[in-house]
Design an enzyme around this catalytic site. Structure first.
Site, mmCIF file in Angstrom:
data_model
loop_
_atom_site.group_PDB
_atom_site.id
_atom_site.type_symbol
_atom_site.label_atom_id
_atom_site.label_comp_id
_atom_site.label_asym_id
_atom_site.label_seq_id
_atom_site.Cartn_x
_atom_site.Cartn_y
_atom_site.Cartn_z
ATOM 1 N N GLY A 27 46.074 40.152 26.041
ATOM 2 C CA GLY A 27 44.611 39.813 25.289
ATOM 3 C C GLY A 27 44.185 40.741 24.354
ATOM 4 N NE ARG B 74 47.019 28.901 32.278
ATOM 5 C CZ ARG B 74 46.683 29.962 31.237
ATOM 6 N NH1 ARG B 74 46.708 29.486 29.998
ATOM 7 N NH2 ARG B 74 46.486 30.873 31.527
ATOM 8 C CD GLN C 5 49.169 29.704 34.504
ATOM 9 O OE1 GLN C 5 50.361 29.267 34.154
ATOM 10 N NE2 GLN C 5 48.444 29.227 34.952
ATOM 11 C CB ILE D 293 46.295 39.756 35.046
ATOM 12 C CG1 ILE D 293 46.860 38.674 34.320
ATOM 13 C CG2 ILE D 293 47.709 41.083 34.944
ATOM 14 C CD1 ILE D 293 48.275 37.968 34.751
ATOM 15 C CB SER E 180 51.460 36.639 26.329
ATOM 16 O OG SER E 180 52.519 35.838 25.792
ATOM 17 C CB CYS E 181 52.386 34.857 31.029
ATOM 18 S SG CYS E 181 51.175 33.453 30.025
ATOM 19 C CG ASN E 182 53.815 30.925 27.256
ATOM 20 O OD1 ASN E 182 54.277 30.350 28.353
ATOM 21 N ND2 ASN E 182 52.568 30.818 26.784
HETATM 22 N N1 LIG Z 1 45.547 34.527 33.056
HETATM 23 C C1 LIG Z 1 46.736 34.640 32.495
HETATM 24 O O1 LIG Z 1 47.859 33.537 32.728
HETATM 25 C C2 LIG Z 1 47.415 35.572 31.927
HETATM 26 C C3 LIG Z 1 48.735 35.838 31.774
HETATM 27 C C4 LIG Z 1 49.403 37.179 31.128
HETATM 28 C C5 LIG Z 1 48.349 38.130 30.675
HETATM 29 N N2 LIG Z 1 47.162 37.983 30.695
HETATM 30 C C6 LIG Z 1 46.086 38.873 30.348
HETATM 31 O O2 LIG Z 1 45.651 39.648 31.197
HETATM 32 C C7 LIG Z 1 44.427 40.046 30.828
HETATM 33 C C8 LIG Z 1 43.428 39.831 32.119
HETATM 34 O O3 LIG Z 1 43.382 38.297 31.997
HETATM 35 P P1 LIG Z 1 43.037 37.730 33.496
HETATM 36 O O4 LIG Z 1 43.642 36.199 33.262
HETATM 37 O O5 LIG Z 1 43.458 38.476 34.475
HETATM 38 O O6 LIG Z 1 41.517 37.680 33.406
HETATM 39 P P2 LIG Z 1 40.295 37.473 34.382
HETATM 40 O O7 LIG Z 1 39.120 36.807 33.569
HETATM 41 O O8 LIG Z 1 40.980 36.625 35.559
HETATM 42 O O9 LIG Z 1 40.016 38.741 35.097
HETATM 43 C C9 LIG Z 1 39.424 40.069 34.336
HETATM 44 C C10 LIG Z 1 38.734 40.523 35.497
HETATM 45 O O10 LIG Z 1 38.212 41.567 34.718
HETATM 46 C C11 LIG Z 1 36.527 41.843 35.006
HETATM 47 N N3 LIG Z 1 36.016 42.486 34.070
HETATM 48 C C12 LIG Z 1 34.815 41.981 33.231
HETATM 49 N N4 LIG Z 1 34.610 43.006 32.382
HETATM 50 C C13 LIG Z 1 35.218 44.109 32.833
HETATM 51 C C14 LIG Z 1 35.389 45.428 32.525
HETATM 52 N N5 LIG Z 1 34.348 45.814 31.158
HETATM 53 N N6 LIG Z 1 36.128 46.479 32.868
HETATM 54 C C15 LIG Z 1 36.690 45.732 34.170
HETATM 55 N N7 LIG Z 1 36.909 44.621 34.266
HETATM 56 C C16 LIG Z 1 36.242 43.779 33.843
HETATM 57 C C17 LIG Z 1 36.256 40.540 35.327
HETATM 58 O O11 LIG Z 1 35.176 40.434 36.339
HETATM 59 C C18 LIG Z 1 37.631 39.742 35.970
HETATM 60 O O12 LIG Z 1 37.475 39.835 37.642
HETATM 61 C C19 LIG Z 1 44.119 39.712 29.577
HETATM 62 O O13 LIG Z 1 44.311 40.671 28.317
HETATM 63 C C20 LIG Z 1 44.966 38.316 29.545
HETATM 64 O O14 LIG Z 1 45.348 37.960 28.056
HETATM 65 C C21 LIG Z 1 46.593 36.648 31.288
#
Ligand SMILES: NC(=O)c1ccc[n+]([C@@H]2O[C@H](COP(=O)([O-])OP(=O)(O)OC[C@H]3O[C@@H](n4cnc5c(N)ncnc54)[C@H](O)[C@@H]3O)[C@@H](O)[C@H]2O)c1
Length: 344
Positions: A114, A172, A303, A14, A143-145
């Protein structure tokens, strides 16, 4: 015009998309991103010539980045000095901890799905409750959904009022490349009511929402079936007009080749969208069916990218860049190139 200075915490799935989406906004600039490890995305950022400055998210982790040849511009605390707002896209739960620093530094923040909803002063969606975000300091995004289902539901609600929705989510199980989630060939049934229905009732409390969720072994988009009980009688034509007029919804025909969630992914790739991202949710036109005065249809949720526009709407609300949702979403849409596309 003074641009809003935006920092992004967590350069993952994201975070990197947020950075690129904000960079396209004429009235905002990205002052930096944070991460704590030389992940693939961080290594790609370096190979691309560091279009965004990287700050170290956690003190003591700089060495891991520097040893991998990644230029480090400072700490998250330094980024907070430069930014007017942080979009926190770090892993779930980390944002709440980071909030202590944001509060100390007096910087605003938007948190992703999250995090617990209580992390924000408002639970926000650009089309469903933009006005509630006006002037707020801390915001939690859907969230995405939930982002995806609220787009059509809010549009129907505005047009003819919605009494009840029921949604079945075929979720997914991992993002592309998520090997840490293991090999996937199962459908796992979730107990109880899906959180997306509870979220919809949080944001649009006058609508009753319920439904279930099953995790599917697929990475190219969630599929959600939404069943709508309108307050006033409507027609298939009216519903279709609302969907096709929505700049963040693409209506596609199965007959034209959009047979699967992967079809939207493939189409985005053929458009040349970075990483096959799609800001819009998809609707399969033929799935829109009526039973008595109620109707149902299936949507596709990309998503990895659909939450980006509503995050940017959140910045607009917090800084009161626009006073109304129509002006705000129109500005975000303009900069992201989002517009009604008829039936694909
Ligand atoms: N992936 C999806 O489909 C999606 C969709 C909508 C919302 N989200 C939400 O977005 C948020 C991020 O999810 P994501 O899928 O991008 O996760 P991700 O694991 O792809 O990315 C998280 C990043 O944060 C880094 N990280 C780890 N600890 C950290 C810290 N203390 N400070 C800063 N960065 C740190 C990691 O190295 C990683 O690069 C979550 O809250 C998730 O629920 C995810």
């Amino acid at each position: 015009m003074k641009k809003i200075k935006v920092g992004i915490s967590g350069y993952g799935v994201i975070g990197q998309r947020l950075a690129e989406g904000v960079a396209l906004q004429g009235d905002m600039e990205v002052v930096g991103v944070t991460d704590l490890a030389p992940t693939l995305s961080v290594r790609a950022l370096k190979e691309k010539g560091m279009p965004f400055k990287l700050f170290c998210a956690v003190p003591g982790k700089e060495k891991d980045l520097i040893d991998a040849g990644i230029p480090v511009s400072g700490t998250l605390e330094d980024l907070c000095e430069e930014a007017d707002i942080i979009l926190d896209a770090s892993p779930g739960g980390v944002g709440a901890k980071n909030k202590e620093l944001y509060v100390k530094k007096g910087v605003r923040a938007i948190f992703q799905a999250g995090e617990a909803t209580s992390v924000g002063d408002v639970f926000f969606h650009g089309y469903a409750n933009y006005e509630k975000g006006l002037g707020q300091k801390y915001m939690k995004l859907t969230s995405c959904n939930t982002t995806g289902v609220l787009r059509p539901i809010a549009a129907f609600d505005e047009a003819f009022g919605v009494d009840r929705v029921i949604m079945t989510i075929m979720r997914r199980c991992a993002d592309p490349g998520d090997t840490h989630r293991g090999y996937t060939n199962v459908a796992v049934v979730d107990p109880g009511i899906n959180h997306q229905a509870i979220d919809v009732m949080h944001i649009l409390p006058h609508i009753e929402a319920t439904g279930s969720l099953v995790h599917f072994p697929m990475t190219h988009g969630h599929i959600i079936e939404i069943f709508v009980t309108p307050k006033k009688k409507t027609t298939r034509e009216e519903v279709l007009n609302i969907l096709t007029a929505h700049p963040r919804i693409r209506v596609a025909k199965i007959a034209h080749g959009f047979q699967a969630n992967a079809s939207f992914f493939r189409y985005a790739r053929d458009l040349g969208n970075p990483r096959a991202d799609m800001y819009e949710i998809g609707v399969w036109e033929e799935t829109l069916q009526f039973t008595r005065d109620e109707f149902f249809f299936k949507i596709n949720i990309p998503q990895e990218s659909d939450v980006i526009p509503e995050n940017i709407d959140g910045i607009r609300a917090m800084f009161e860049l626009q006073k109304t949702r129509d002006e705000a979403v129109a500005m975000t849409n303009k900069y992201l190139g989002l517009k009604p596309r008829g039936i694909m």
